[in-house]
Design an enzyme around this catalytic site. Structure first.
Site, PDB file in Angstrom:
ATOM      1  N   SER A  17     -26.942 -29.651 107.002  1.00 17.46           N
ATOM      2  CA  SER A  17     -25.852 -28.779 107.471  1.00 17.46           C
ATOM      3  C   SER A  17     -26.277 -27.318 107.646  1.00 17.46           C
ATOM      4  O   SER A  17     -25.877 -26.689 108.635  1.00 17.46           O
ATOM      5  CB  SER A  17     -24.644 -28.883 106.533  1.00 17.46           C
ATOM      6  OG  SER A  17     -24.108 -30.181 106.648  1.00 17.46           O
ATOM      7  N   LYS A  67     -14.768 -34.569  97.976  1.00 17.07           N
ATOM      8  CA  LYS A  67     -13.852 -34.527  99.123  1.00 17.07           C
ATOM      9  C   LYS A  67     -12.380 -34.726  98.740  1.00 17.07           C
ATOM     10  O   LYS A  67     -11.491 -34.296  99.455  1.00 17.07           O
ATOM     11  CB  LYS A  67     -14.248 -35.582 100.159  1.00 17.07           C
ATOM     12  CG  LYS A  67     -15.537 -35.244 100.890  1.00 17.07           C
ATOM     13  CD  LYS A  67     -15.827 -36.268 101.964  1.00 17.07           C
ATOM     14  CE  LYS A  67     -17.098 -35.911 102.702  1.00 17.07           C
ATOM     15  NZ  LYS A  67     -17.354 -36.791 103.841  1.00 17.07           N
ATOM     16  N   ASN A 154     -14.673 -56.697 105.855  1.00 13.35           N
ATOM     17  CA  ASN A 154     -15.269 -56.208 104.610  1.00 13.35           C
ATOM     18  C   ASN A 154     -15.590 -57.370 103.697  1.00 13.35           C
ATOM     19  O   ASN A 154     -15.039 -58.463 103.831  1.00 13.35           O
ATOM     20  CB  ASN A 154     -14.311 -55.218 103.922  1.00 13.35           C
ATOM     21  CG  ASN A 154     -15.032 -54.336 102.927  1.00 13.35           C
ATOM     22  OD1 ASN A 154     -16.145 -53.891 103.185  1.00 13.35           O
ATOM     23  ND2 ASN A 154     -14.427 -54.100 101.773  1.00 13.35           N
TER      24      ASN A 154
HETATM   25  P1  ATR Z   1     -18.683 -44.360 101.655  1.00 12.32           P
HETATM   26  O1  ATR Z   1     -17.576 -43.732 100.904  1.00 12.32           O
HETATM   27  O2  ATR Z   1     -19.866 -43.456 101.846  1.00 12.32           O
HETATM   28  O3  ATR Z   1     -18.253 -44.961 102.951  1.00 12.32           O
HETATM   29  P2  ATR Z   1     -18.596 -46.510  99.700  1.00 12.32           P
HETATM   30  O4  ATR Z   1     -17.297 -46.054  99.209  1.00 12.32           O
HETATM   31  O5  ATR Z   1     -19.665 -46.832  98.726  1.00 12.32           O
HETATM   32  O6  ATR Z   1     -19.272 -45.520 100.750  1.00 12.32           O
HETATM   33  O7  ATR Z   1     -18.283 -47.766 100.613  1.00 12.32           O
HETATM   34  C1  ATR Z   1     -19.168 -48.694 100.838  1.00 12.32           C
HETATM   35  C2  ATR Z   1     -18.572 -49.835 101.682  1.00 12.32           C
HETATM   36  O8  ATR Z   1     -19.669 -50.615 102.065  1.00 12.32           O
HETATM   37  C3  ATR Z   1     -17.613 -50.726 100.928  1.00 12.32           C
HETATM   38  O9  ATR Z   1     -16.614 -51.195 101.794  1.00 12.32           O
HETATM   39  C4  ATR Z   1     -18.512 -51.882 100.484  1.00 12.32           C
HETATM   40  O10 ATR Z   1     -17.861 -53.114 100.392  1.00 12.32           O
HETATM   41  P3  ATR Z   1     -16.815 -53.486  99.187  1.00 12.32           P
HETATM   42  O11 ATR Z   1     -15.548 -52.749  99.516  1.00 12.32           O
HETATM   43  O12 ATR Z   1     -16.657 -54.942  99.253  1.00 12.32           O
HETATM   44  O13 ATR Z   1     -17.458 -52.983  97.932  1.00 12.32           O
HETATM   45  C5  ATR Z   1     -19.498 -51.937 101.616  1.00 12.32           C
HETATM   46  N1  ATR Z   1     -20.804 -52.444 101.173  1.00 12.32           N
HETATM   47  C6  ATR Z   1     -21.700 -51.825 100.382  1.00 12.32           C
HETATM   48  N2  ATR Z   1     -22.802 -52.590 100.193  1.00 12.32           N
HETATM   49  C7  ATR Z   1     -22.590 -53.724 100.899  1.00 12.32           C
HETATM   50  C8  ATR Z   1     -23.344 -54.916 101.121  1.00 12.32           C
HETATM   51  N3  ATR Z   1     -24.568 -55.085 100.586  1.00 12.32           N
HETATM   52  N4  ATR Z   1     -22.812 -55.863 101.915  1.00 12.32           N
HETATM   53  C9  ATR Z   1     -21.604 -55.708 102.463  1.00 12.32           C
HETATM   54  N5  ATR Z   1     -20.828 -54.612 102.297  1.00 12.32           N
HETATM   55  C10 ATR Z   1     -21.314 -53.635 101.526  1.00 12.32           C
END
Ligand code: ATR
Length: 281
Positions: A17, A67, A154
């Site tokens: 940034s 945030k 998801n």
């Molecule tokens: P951010 O806030 O940066 O978007 P996050 O809150 O960690 O990151 O969100 C990650 C998302 O990626 C979640 O929806 C997670 O799925 P779940 O809601 O079922 O936990 C998804 N995610 C993370 N790792 C994953 C994986 N290996 N396969 C599928 N989905 C994944």
């Protein structure tokens, strides 16, 4: 006059940034600084925010993990920040702090700038993969821009349901599993990958297989390390047009800068420059 901007979050020492906003200041022919103000998890958030109030900054960006935590310290919220429940940009106007969410609008603008035809037809079918904070912002950005068919795929349904509950009156959303999404990808004009799957160092990983896509489909991945993820490589192989994650970074910053400086600037070749910086890391 000289602007003072900051970024708060943790960890942010390697944030791009400052580079982006220094370019914007130069393009706008304005004087100013954009500095990193890392707030560690054991620091008193309240004290650090009070210090920032005393510094009378013109504005600041907020990134993970603050945030949502910043919201009680603000005087106003714009419609996007209110709906998403997260703020990434704060404007200080005569001591009043207003929170914005430029991730949502920034994402939509980055997509529609690259693919202007998309904006002409809000009935296109969109699939968002993932249900984290980024998915939430992108969902609200697309919904508020008027897109009417936005499905969510998801791993688990709980967080996807929460996001779908934010739908405006005209928006229709089905929640599907990753397996269902993989089987029905030909339904979608736009597929947006919002999970961290495929991010360095796990660059071989992909959240799903993209064997058959709709002709003319656009596939987007918000992961930008690497620039071309395994997901985007598959999409290209299947004949899709692709959209890179680093452009979201650029456009959320552009919109924040426009809010702070009150003027529009052009990104020109910053997209390629940012890509080169990221590729050199
Ligand atoms: P951010 O806030 O940066 O978007 P996050 O809150 O960690 O990151 O969100 C990650 C998302 O990626 C979640 O929806 C997670 O799925 P779940 O809601 O079922 O936990 C998804 N995610 C993370 N790792 C994953 C994986 N290996 N396969 C599928 N989905 C994944």
């Amino acid at each position: 006059m000289s602007f003072t901007f900051q970024l708060i979050g943790y960890p942010i020492k390697h944030s791009l940034s400052p580079w982006i906003h220094e370019q914007f200041l130069r393009k706008a022919n304005l004087k100013g600084t954009y500095t990193i103000n890392e707030i560690e998890l054991h620091d008193s958030f309240e004290e650090r925010i009070q210090q920032m109030r005393n510094e009378n900054l013109d504005g600041f960006n907020v990134t993970v993990p603050y945030k949502e935590k910043i919201i009680p310290f603000l005087d106003d919220l714009d419609a996007y920040a209110k709906k998403i429940g997260a703020v990434n940009t704060v404007l200080n106007k005569d001591g009043r702090w207003t929170g914005f969410n430029t991730d949502a609008t920034g994402y939509v603008r980055s997509l529609e700038t690259k693919y202007p035809n998309l904006a002409k037809d809000r009935t296109k079918h969109i699939l968002i993969i993932g249900s984290g904070g980024a998915a939430r912002g992108i969902y609200c950005g697309l919904d508020m821009a008027g897109y009417q068919h936005i499905d969510i795929a998801n791993r688990t349904t709980e967080k996807a349901k929460e996001i779908a509950s934010l739908a405006g009156k005209a928006t229709k959303t089905d929640i599907i599993s990753l397996q269902e999404a993989e089987l029905h990808l030909t339904k979608y004009d736009v597929v947006i990958q919002t999970t961290s799957v495929g991010m360095k160092p796990n660059t071989e990983e992909s959240v799903m297989r993209l064997r058959t896509l709709k002709p003319g489909a656009i596939v987007s991945d918000i992961v930008y390390q690497p620039i071309k993820t395994a997901f985007l490589k598959q999409a290209e192989g299947a004949g899709a047009s692709i959209h890179f994650g680093h452009t979201m970074l650029l456009y959320q910053a552009l919109y924040a800068f426009e809010i702070w400086a009150g003027q529009q600037i052009s990104i020109n070749n910053m997209d390629e420059e940012l890509q080169q910086i990221l590729e050199g890391r």
